[in-house]
Design an enzyme around this catalytic site. Structure first.
Site, PDB file in Angstrom:
ATOM      1  N   GLU A  56       0.827  -1.206   0.000  1.00 19.34           N
ATOM      2  CA  GLU A  56       0.000   0.000   0.000  1.00 19.34           C
ATOM      3  C   GLU A  56       0.859   1.253   0.000  1.00 19.34           C
ATOM      4  O   GLU A  56       0.550   2.214  -0.711  1.00 19.34           O
ATOM      5  CB  GLU A  56      -0.926   0.004   1.230  1.00 19.34           C
ATOM      6  CG  GLU A  56      -1.930  -1.137   1.269  1.00 19.34           C
ATOM      7  CD  GLU A  56      -1.418  -2.358   2.023  1.00 19.34           C
ATOM      8  OE1 GLU A  56      -2.257  -3.150   2.483  1.00 19.34           O
ATOM      9  OE2 GLU A  56      -0.181  -2.548   2.141  1.00 19.34           O
ATOM     10  N   CYS A  84      -2.274  -3.075   7.345  1.00 19.88           N
ATOM     11  CA  CYS A  84      -1.715  -3.064   8.697  1.00 19.88           C
ATOM     12  C   CYS A  84      -1.844  -1.641   9.249  1.00 19.88           C
ATOM     13  O   CYS A  84      -2.180  -0.711   8.508  1.00 19.88           O
ATOM     14  CB  CYS A  84      -0.249  -3.516   8.664  1.00 19.88           C
ATOM     15  SG  CYS A  84       0.880  -2.272   8.003  1.00 19.88           S
TER      16      CYS A  84
END
Length: 157
Positions: A56, A84
């Site tokens: 990401e 996360c």
């Protein structure tokens, strides 16, 4: 809100290809604006010796570079896995409009990628965290923010 399965399939394919090609972990991300892929990213932690190079984050960096902006308002991110805490924070800082994910954090934990301890750490008082966290020279450090507030050409984000 419904995501587009085509973009999720791309994120999943990137993650799988990253593993089968021996380049890195099983994570892929796609950033989309106006129905078009702006940028992609795969986990490059081991390949680049960069612990922040999650899929990401790599995709956000690539999208920001491709669009020449630091604000990704109007974009959506498709991640092969639930982000996360670090990636979630990066997505919020980038101002993406939506997050779509494939695997859950429980799926990641079952595969050996358990980030549950991070969620617990941020809830703890500073003195109880595993990594010592100490406030030092605050009275001097505040000058950074004083300079920022006075800086006429600042770009707020």
């Amino acid at each position: 809100m419904q995501g587009n399965p085509i973009f999720m399939e791309k994120a999943i394919a990137l993650a799988t290809e990253n593993v089968t090609a021996g380049r890195g972990g099983p994570f892929g991300a796609v950033i989309v604006r106006d129905g078009q892929i702006v940028a992609t990213g795969v986990n490059m932690v081991a390949a680049t010796n960069d612990p922040t190079a999650h899929a990401e984050v790599v995709a956000i960096r690539n999208a920001a570079a491709a669009l020449a902006v630091f604000d990704l308002t109007g974009c959506e991110i498709y991640s092969s896995c639930e982000p996360c805490p670090m990636c979630l924070a990066a997505i919020y800082w980038s101002h993406c409009d939506a997050i779509f994910y494939g695997n859950t954090s429980a799926d990641a934990a079952a595969a050996g990628f358990d980030d549950a301890f991070l969620y617990e750490e941020v809830k703890l008082p500073l003195e109880r965290r595993r990594i010592p966290t100490v406030n030092l020279l605050r009275e001097k450090a505040i000058s950074n923010f004083e300079a920022w507030r006075k800086f006429a050409s600042r770009i707020d984000y």
